[in-house]
Design a protein around this motif. Structure first.
Motif, PDB file in Angstrom:
ATOM      1  N   ALA A   1      -1.807  -2.778  -5.189  1.00 57.56           N
ATOM      2  CA  ALA A   1      -1.753  -3.769  -6.276  1.00 57.56           C
ATOM      3  C   ALA A   1      -0.939  -3.390  -7.523  1.00 57.56           C
ATOM      4  O   ALA A   1      -1.016  -4.082  -8.523  1.00 57.56           O
ATOM      5  N   GLY A   2      -0.168  -2.310  -7.497  1.00 59.77           N
ATOM      6  CA  GLY A   2       0.634  -1.986  -8.685  1.00 59.77           C
ATOM      7  C   GLY A   2       1.931  -2.774  -8.728  1.00 59.77           C
ATOM      8  O   GLY A   2       2.554  -2.996  -7.704  1.00 59.77           O
ATOM      9  N   TYR A   3       2.306  -3.219  -9.923  1.00 63.92           N
ATOM     10  CA  TYR A   3       3.622  -3.826 -10.124  1.00 63.92           C
ATOM     11  C   TYR A   3       3.974  -3.722 -11.597  1.00 63.92           C
ATOM     12  O   TYR A   3       3.090  -3.526 -12.434  1.00 63.92           O
TER      13      TYR A   3
ATOM     14  N   ASN B   1      12.475   5.081  -4.330  1.00 64.74           N
ATOM     15  CA  ASN B   1      11.276   4.951  -5.161  1.00 64.74           C
ATOM     16  C   ASN B   1      10.252   4.119  -4.410  1.00 64.74           C
ATOM     17  O   ASN B   1       9.188   4.594  -4.065  1.00 64.74           O
ATOM     18  N   GLU B   2      10.592   2.876  -4.144  1.00 62.76           N
ATOM     19  CA  GLU B   2       9.666   2.025  -3.400  1.00 62.76           C
ATOM     20  C   GLU B   2      10.442   0.921  -2.711  1.00 62.76           C
ATOM     21  O   GLU B   2      11.619   0.706  -2.981  1.00 62.76           O
ATOM     22  N   ILE B   3       9.747   0.237  -1.801  1.00 62.10           N
ATOM     23  CA  ILE B   3      10.369  -0.878  -1.104  1.00 62.10           C
ATOM     24  C   ILE B   3       9.648  -2.164  -1.494  1.00 62.10           C
ATOM     25  O   ILE B   3       8.499  -2.140  -1.925  1.00 62.10           O
TER      26      ILE B   3
ATOM     27  N   ASP C   1       0.864  -1.185   0.000  1.00 57.80           N
ATOM     28  CA  ASP C   1       0.000   0.000   0.000  1.00 57.80           C
ATOM     29  C   ASP C   1       0.900   1.234   0.000  1.00 57.80           C
ATOM     30  O   ASP C   1       1.591   1.517   0.979  1.00 57.80           O
ATOM     31  N   ARG C   2       0.878   1.963  -1.121  1.00 55.93           N
ATOM     32  CA  ARG C   2       1.816   3.082  -1.257  1.00 55.93           C
ATOM     33  C   ARG C   2       1.568   4.202  -0.251  1.00 55.93           C
ATOM     34  O   ARG C   2       2.466   4.990   0.032  1.00 55.93           O
ATOM     35  N   ARG C   3       0.348   4.269   0.316  1.00 55.16           N
ATOM     36  CA  ARG C   3       0.101   5.276   1.358  1.00 55.16           C
ATOM     37  C   ARG C   3       0.892   4.927   2.615  1.00 55.16           C
ATOM     38  O   ARG C   3       1.559   5.774   3.211  1.00 55.16           O
TER      39      ARG C   3
HETATM   40 MG    MG Z   1       6.457  -2.074  -6.880  1.00 58.56          MG
END
Ligand code: MG
Ligand code: ATP
Ligand code: MG
Length: 377
Positions: free
Chosen positions: A137-139, A258-260, A92-94
């Motif tokens: 759910a993004g990838y 960017n993301e983990i 969950d990016r939030r």
């Molecule tokens: Mg990702």
């Protein structure tokens, strides 16, 4: 030791392969079919999740998009590592942005969007260009939108509002577009004693939003230190146990997260042949409370993803330093089907071998490899 992995894809498979010499046996929970399967054969083991959790010494995960009730059930068992909070933050990016803020690590400025007022506020607060990402759910770059010109905002809001309406649990995270020179990632492990071991940074090349090539980059001490410090801050914040991956943007030598990914990671596959202890074994060591292994680079290494193909020319196996890893999956356009690891005694030899490999691979199925070879020296 018996380890249950949530998710039954290639990462669970490679954990099983790495665990066997240590007498660690893996079963895998296939979220789609709600069944426990053998990680290599996908054979249904005819066991329910509750029994599988009870039978396991340790529960872990190979991906972050797991139903929340399943996460809660695993957490309850007291044997789930890295645990519910870490998996949720990766899915969950939030929560991910909250985590990065509280760990005090830099990432792109952002604004969370639930409605049109938020959308307009994001544009006025952050400016253009912007990247919009679905929170859940993004990838592989899916569930993303870009906004470059103010004139395109109204049309984009139509798309985004339709997306939000389709799933009322969804939100969008708007981020400033980062003009990075390159993307790098750091894979590392933290154990329950708080010890951290990281691999050398990896430089990553994407084609159409999907990872194509990862190259281990050793020797940039300044960048490595920066990444390790940020990694440690995030891992400590989560009281993390296991392998964790962090993707960064490199902007003139300054890293932004960017993301983990709270798991073993595609950009760490080169460690199977390029590092002393690979990421899959390292993850199992961490979650099984065994000593962490050495993450030292053994030799210059890279990895090439095999996307949407179920064969490659056999002759590539004759190249020294080359190892082919198939995932045993059925063919589908763009699907991650396997990868090729390539290692050499020095950088010049790696470049030479990479060029030999590129000459043998069908260019249409492996686009842009030549540009990547140019980056090796
Ligand atoms: Mg990702
Ligand atoms: P993954 O398969 O790695 O999980 P994902 O779908 O979660 O991918 P991101 O890694 O967030 O997506 O973004 C995909 C790619 O889009 C990044 O690797 C990067 O190239 C680009 N990108 C994402 N966010 C930004 C940004 N803020 N600025 C510039 N480019 C970005
Ligand atoms: Mg990514």
């Amino acid at each position: 030791m018996k380890v249950l992995v949530l998710g039954a894809g290639q990462l669970a498979r490679m954990m099983a392969l790495a665990g066997a010499p240590l007498n660690i046996s893996i079963s895998a929970y296939d979220v789609n079919s709600d069944s426990i399967v053998h990680p290599l054969t996908q054979q249904n083991l005819g066991k329910g999740l509750a029994n599988a959790i009870a039978d396991a010494d340790v529960v872990t995960a190979e991906f972050e998009h797991i139903p929340l009730p399943v996460l809660a059930q695993c957490q309850q068992s007291g044997k789930f590592f890295p645990g519910e909070a870490a998996i949720k933050a990766g899915g969950d990016r939030r929560l991910e942005k909250q985590l990065l803020d509280s760990a005090g690590v830099r990432s792109a400025s952002y604004h969370i969007i639930n409605n049109e007022a938020d959308f307009n506020a994001a544009i006025s607060k952050l400016g253009l260009p912007l990247v919009f990402k679905s929170a859940l759910a993004g990838y592989d770059g899916k569930g993303q939108w870009r906004l470059k010109q103010p004139g395109q905002a109204a049309a984009l809001w139509q798309d985004i509002s339709a997306f939000l309406a389709a799933d009322n649990k969804q939100a969008i995270v708007a981020e400033q577009f980062i003009p990075f020179q390159r993307e790098v990632s750091l894979i590392g492990a933290r154990n329950s004693r708080g010890e951290v071991q990281v691999y050398p940074l990896t430089e990553n090349h994407h084609v159409n939003g999907v990872l194509s090539v990862s190259l281990a980059i050793a020797g940039n001490e300044q960048l490595q230190q920066q990444a390790q410090q940020m990694f440690t801050a995030v891992a400590n914040q989560l009281n993390y146990v296991g392998v964790l991956a962090i993707e960064f943007f490199d902007v003139n030598g300054e890293l932004l997260v960017n993301e983990i990914a709270p798991r073993v990671h595609n950009s760490g596959h080169w460690t199977q042949q390029g590092a002393d202890v690979c990421q899959f074994e390292q993850h199992l060591r961490a979650v099984c409370v065994l000593p962490l292994g050495s993450t030292a680079l053994l030799r210059p290494s890279l990895m090439v993803n095999i996307l949407g193909e179920d064969t490659v020319p056999e002759q590539i196996l004759a190249l020294p330093g080359l190892h082919l890893h198939w995932y045993g999956k059925s063919k589908r356009a763009g699907r991650k089907m396997g990868h090729i690891n390539l290692s050499a005694d020095n950088n010049a030899q790696l470049k030479q071998r990479f060029e030999q490999l590129i000459a043998l691979l069908p260019a249409a199925a492996f686009p842009e490899l030549a540009q990547m070879a140019d980056r090796l020296n």
